[in-house]
Design a protein around this motif. Structure first.
Motif, PDB file in Angstrom:
ATOM      1  N   ASN A 299       0.796  -1.223   0.000  1.00  8.22           N
ATOM      2  CA  ASN A 299       0.000   0.000   0.000  1.00  8.22           C
ATOM      3  C   ASN A 299       0.827   1.271   0.000  1.00  8.22           C
ATOM      4  O   ASN A 299       0.313   2.332  -0.282  1.00  8.22           O
ATOM      5  N   VAL A 300       2.076   1.160   0.368  1.00  9.46           N
ATOM      6  CA  VAL A 300       2.861   2.382   0.510  1.00  9.46           C
ATOM      7  C   VAL A 300       4.101   2.373  -0.362  1.00  9.46           C
ATOM      8  O   VAL A 300       5.055   3.076  -0.117  1.00  9.46           O
ATOM      9  N   LEU A 301       4.094   1.567  -1.391  1.00  8.03           N
ATOM     10  CA  LEU A 301       5.198   1.591  -2.336  1.00  8.03           C
ATOM     11  C   LEU A 301       5.237   2.962  -2.988  1.00  8.03           C
ATOM     12  O   LEU A 301       4.215   3.509  -3.366  1.00  8.03           O
ATOM     13  N   ASN A 302       6.421   3.484  -3.101  1.00  3.32           N
ATOM     14  CA  ASN A 302       6.549   4.822  -3.679  1.00  3.32           C
ATOM     15  C   ASN A 302       6.620   4.768  -5.197  1.00  3.32           C
ATOM     16  O   ASN A 302       7.591   5.146  -5.799  1.00  3.32           O
ATOM     17  N   ILE A 303       5.562   4.274  -5.764  1.00  8.95           N
ATOM     18  CA  ILE A 303       5.547   4.184  -7.223  1.00  8.95           C
ATOM     19  C   ILE A 303       4.288   4.881  -7.704  1.00  8.95           C
ATOM     20  O   ILE A 303       3.189   4.386  -7.522  1.00  8.95           O
ATOM     21  N   ASP A 304       4.469   6.018  -8.305  1.00  8.99           N
ATOM     22  CA  ASP A 304       3.310   6.829  -8.671  1.00  8.99           C
ATOM     23  C   ASP A 304       2.370   6.100  -9.627  1.00  8.99           C
ATOM     24  O   ASP A 304       1.165   6.083  -9.453  1.00  8.99           O
ATOM     25  N   LYS A 305       2.959   5.479 -10.622  1.00 11.35           N
ATOM     26  CA  LYS A 305       2.107   4.881 -11.645  1.00 11.35           C
ATOM     27  C   LYS A 305       1.393   3.622 -11.149  1.00 11.35           C
ATOM     28  O   LYS A 305       0.607   3.022 -11.864  1.00 11.35           O
ATOM     29  N   ASN A 306       1.675   3.271  -9.912  1.00 12.21           N
ATOM     30  CA  ASN A 306       1.017   2.101  -9.336  1.00 12.21           C
ATOM     31  C   ASN A 306      -0.449   2.359  -9.026  1.00 12.21           C
ATOM     32  O   ASN A 306      -1.215   1.436  -8.797  1.00 12.21           O
ATOM     33  N   TYR A 307      -0.828   3.640  -9.028  1.00 12.84           N
ATOM     34  CA  TYR A 307      -2.175   3.962  -8.595  1.00 12.84           C
ATOM     35  C   TYR A 307      -3.211   3.775  -9.709  1.00 12.84           C
ATOM     36  O   TYR A 307      -3.889   4.695 -10.115  1.00 12.84           O
ATOM     37  N   SER A 308      -3.275   2.596 -10.223  1.00 11.93           N
ATOM     38  CA  SER A 308      -4.347   2.309 -11.171  1.00 11.93           C
ATOM     39  C   SER A 308      -5.398   1.492 -10.424  1.00 11.93           C
ATOM     40  O   SER A 308      -5.105   0.867  -9.414  1.00 11.93           O
ATOM     41  N   PHE A 309      -6.617   1.527 -10.929  1.00 11.67           N
ATOM     42  CA  PHE A 309      -7.706   0.811 -10.275  1.00 11.67           C
ATOM     43  C   PHE A 309      -7.949  -0.493 -11.017  1.00 11.67           C
ATOM     44  O   PHE A 309      -8.511  -0.490 -12.101  1.00 11.67           O
ATOM     45  N   ASN A 310      -7.517  -1.576 -10.438  1.00 14.01           N
ATOM     46  CA  ASN A 310      -7.612  -2.847 -11.152  1.00 14.01           C
ATOM     47  C   ASN A 310      -8.661  -3.797 -10.603  1.00 14.01           C
ATOM     48  O   ASN A 310      -9.358  -4.439 -11.355  1.00 14.01           O
ATOM     49  N   ASN A 311      -8.737  -3.878  -9.297  1.00 16.44           N
ATOM     50  CA  ASN A 311      -9.568  -4.926  -8.701  1.00 16.44           C
ATOM     51  C   ASN A 311     -10.771  -4.329  -7.966  1.00 16.44           C
ATOM     52  O   ASN A 311     -10.971  -4.570  -6.789  1.00 16.44           O
ATOM     53  N   ILE A 312     -11.526  -3.534  -8.672  1.00 16.44           N
ATOM     54  CA  ILE A 312     -12.641  -2.839  -8.034  1.00 16.44           C
ATOM     55  C   ILE A 312     -13.893  -3.703  -8.012  1.00 16.44           C
ATOM     56  O   ILE A 312     -14.222  -4.369  -8.997  1.00 16.44           O
ATOM     57  N   ILE A 313     -14.545  -3.676  -6.867  1.00 19.27           N
ATOM     58  CA  ILE A 313     -15.833  -4.362  -6.749  1.00 19.27           C
ATOM     59  C   ILE A 313     -16.877  -3.327  -6.337  1.00 19.27           C
ATOM     60  O   ILE A 313     -16.662  -2.582  -5.372  1.00 19.27           O
ATOM     61  N   ALA A 314     -17.989  -3.246  -7.062  1.00 18.78           N
ATOM     62  CA  ALA A 314     -19.095  -2.342  -6.711  1.00 18.78           C
ATOM     63  C   ALA A 314     -20.321  -3.193  -6.414  1.00 18.78           C
ATOM     64  O   ALA A 314     -20.690  -4.050  -7.210  1.00 18.78           O
ATOM     65  N   TYR A 315     -20.938  -2.966  -5.248  1.00 19.86           N
ATOM     66  CA  TYR A 315     -22.096  -3.777  -4.885  1.00 19.86           C
ATOM     67  C   TYR A 315     -23.023  -3.025  -3.940  1.00 19.86           C
ATOM     68  O   TYR A 315     -22.535  -2.164  -3.206  1.00 19.86           O
ATOM     69  N   PRO A 316     -24.292  -3.244  -3.833  1.00 24.90           N
ATOM     70  CA  PRO A 316     -25.008  -3.999  -4.864  1.00 24.90           C
ATOM     71  C   PRO A 316     -25.135  -3.148  -6.121  1.00 24.90           C
ATOM     72  O   PRO A 316     -25.178  -1.930  -6.032  1.00 24.90           O
ATOM     73  N   ASN A 317     -25.218  -3.789  -7.226  1.00 22.55           N
ATOM     74  CA  ASN A 317     -25.295  -3.068  -8.501  1.00 22.55           C
ATOM     75  C   ASN A 317     -25.994  -3.976  -9.507  1.00 22.55           C
ATOM     76  O   ASN A 317     -25.416  -4.985  -9.898  1.00 22.55           O
ATOM     77  N   PRO A 318     -27.227  -3.669  -9.850  1.00 19.35           N
ATOM     78  CA  PRO A 318     -28.064  -2.487  -9.579  1.00 19.35           C
ATOM     79  C   PRO A 318     -28.387  -2.291  -8.087  1.00 19.35           C
ATOM     80  O   PRO A 318     -28.338  -3.238  -7.317  1.00 19.35           O
TER      81      PRO A 318
END
Ligand SMILES: [Zn+2]
Length: 388
Positions: A299-318
């Motif tokens: 979580n605290v790696l100093n890599i700027d480009k690491n901040y991509s959103f890959n494993n997102i879960i949205a619920y409930p949806n609908p």
């Protein structure tokens, strides 16, 4: 007296189970910054200092070069540990990086820099330059454990530098060593297919630390598969600086070349007789393993480009009212926008650090909405949300 208590063994086994090794994309990003050119140049530079036996200016010049490297990488805790051998002075070089969770527990990553009869570009220029790459790339990475990078002298005279370190630092300071990771002679053989690295475990007396060594050596072998093109082969540890540590009860592991070169300890242990690409692949495996063993915090790696959103879960949806968005890990400087199908922004919110977002669309018309997530430094992500 020694530290191989049942408690520690239990901790290691627990550690193994609870942090089972899967490919870690954050680690891989760091591994992929390993620089072939640096390895190439550093091996040649190591060679240029000549035969590094105790009492030679070659060994002293190599020592100064190593210290300059760590200064250049930004390390400040660099200690020379002098000792003498038959009236000649020489030094171990100890560089300490402090861990964030267990500052008083140490991973030792070591390679000797003295050589015998030749320039020792394989034995052990290869291990020396790999330590440089690990140290360079981990400099600003937050690790739970502290790391001591140690360049030992006197290995070729019978591990006298590492033995001196144990007698004069480890034992009197009761240094809490979690693991010793030794890298020695990993240059491979020019002209051969060098695609396998030997991962070495403790199979000798005392035996109380052998089971833990087997566990971490399996982890080392896993890291080889995860972060390099090499195949890992497990064998036994012998003839290097981990032996005095083993005798002191520490848990050890190590890397040694599979195709065993005939050049070490001769004048032909030179750059042109090793395989630079092999050293590069071993470096990548060693960097991945160092991140794994020292528990680099994802979580605290100093890599700027690491901040991509890959494993997102949205619920409930609908949903009728609330929707929860799990980001999979803590992200910093996050901004969200909720837009409808005609592009109107209904809601914006900012978070300094967040791993879980909740939004309420109870008062919106039924239909399709777009949730856009952005970070200051990274990519944005668009999620479709349906209001029932
Ligand atoms: Zn060696």
């Amino acid at each position: 007296m020694h530290k191989y208590s049942i408690l520690l063994l239990f901790t290691l086994i627990h550690f193994n189970f609870s942090y089972g090794q899967v490919y870690n994309s954050s680690y891989a990003e760091i591994v992929n910054k390993c620089a072939y050119d640096s390895i190439y140049k550093n091996l040649q530079q190591f060679e240029s200092y000549g035969v590094k036996e105790i009492g030679t200016s070659s060994l002293n010049n190599t020592k100064n070069w190593i210290i300059n490297k760590y200064n250049h990488y930004g390390y400040t805790n660099i200690v020379e540990q002098p000792f003498s051998y038959f009236g000649y002075n020489t030094e171990n070089i100890i560089i300490t990086k402090t861990g964030s969770v267990y500052p008083n527990k140490y991973i030792i990553i070591d390679a000797h820099y003295d050589t015998r009869k030749g320039t020792g570009t394989n034995d052990n220029g290869s291990g020396t330059v790999i330590l440089f790459e690990i140290a360079r790339l981990l400099k600003d990475i937050n690790t739970e454990y502290s790391i001591k990078f140690i360049h030992f002298s006197g290995e070729e005279d019978g591990y006298i530098g590492s033995q001196y370190f144990i007698n004069n630092t480890v034992i009197p300071q009761n240094l809490d060593i979690v693991l010793v990771f030794n890298i020695d002679e990993v240059g491979g053989v020019y002209g051969m297919t060098n695609n396998t690295i030997v991962c070495e475990r403790d199979e000798i007396n005392p035996t109380a630390n052998n089971a833990a060594s087997a566990i971490v050596t399996n982890e080392l072998a896993n890291c080889v598969g995860l972060y390099s093109n090499l195949t890992a082969e497990i064998s036994f540890a012998y003839l290097s600086d981990y032996i005095p540590f083993e005798a002191n009860g520490e848990i050890i592991t190590g890397f040694f070349e599979k195709n065993k070169s005939t050049h070490p300890h001769t004048i032909s242990d030179v750059f042109t007789n090793l395989d630079v690409n092999y050293v590069y692949e071993v470096s990548k495996a060693a960097i991945g393993a160092s991140l794994h063993f020292s528990k680099a915090l994802k979580n605290v790696l100093n890599i700027d480009k690491n901040y991509s959103f890959n494993n997102i879960i949205a619920y409930p949806n609908p949903t009728n009212n609330e929707v929860s968005i799990l980001l999979g890990e803590t992200k910093t400087d996050v901004k969200i926008y909720l837009r409808n199908t005609i592009g109107q922004t209904i809601l914006t919110k900012s978070y300094e650090a967040v791993d879980h977002i909740k939004i309420n669309i109870e008062n919106q018309q039924p239909g399709l909405y777009f949730l856009i997530l952005e970070t200051k430094l990274g990519k944005s992500k668009n999620i479709k949300i349906i209001k029932k």
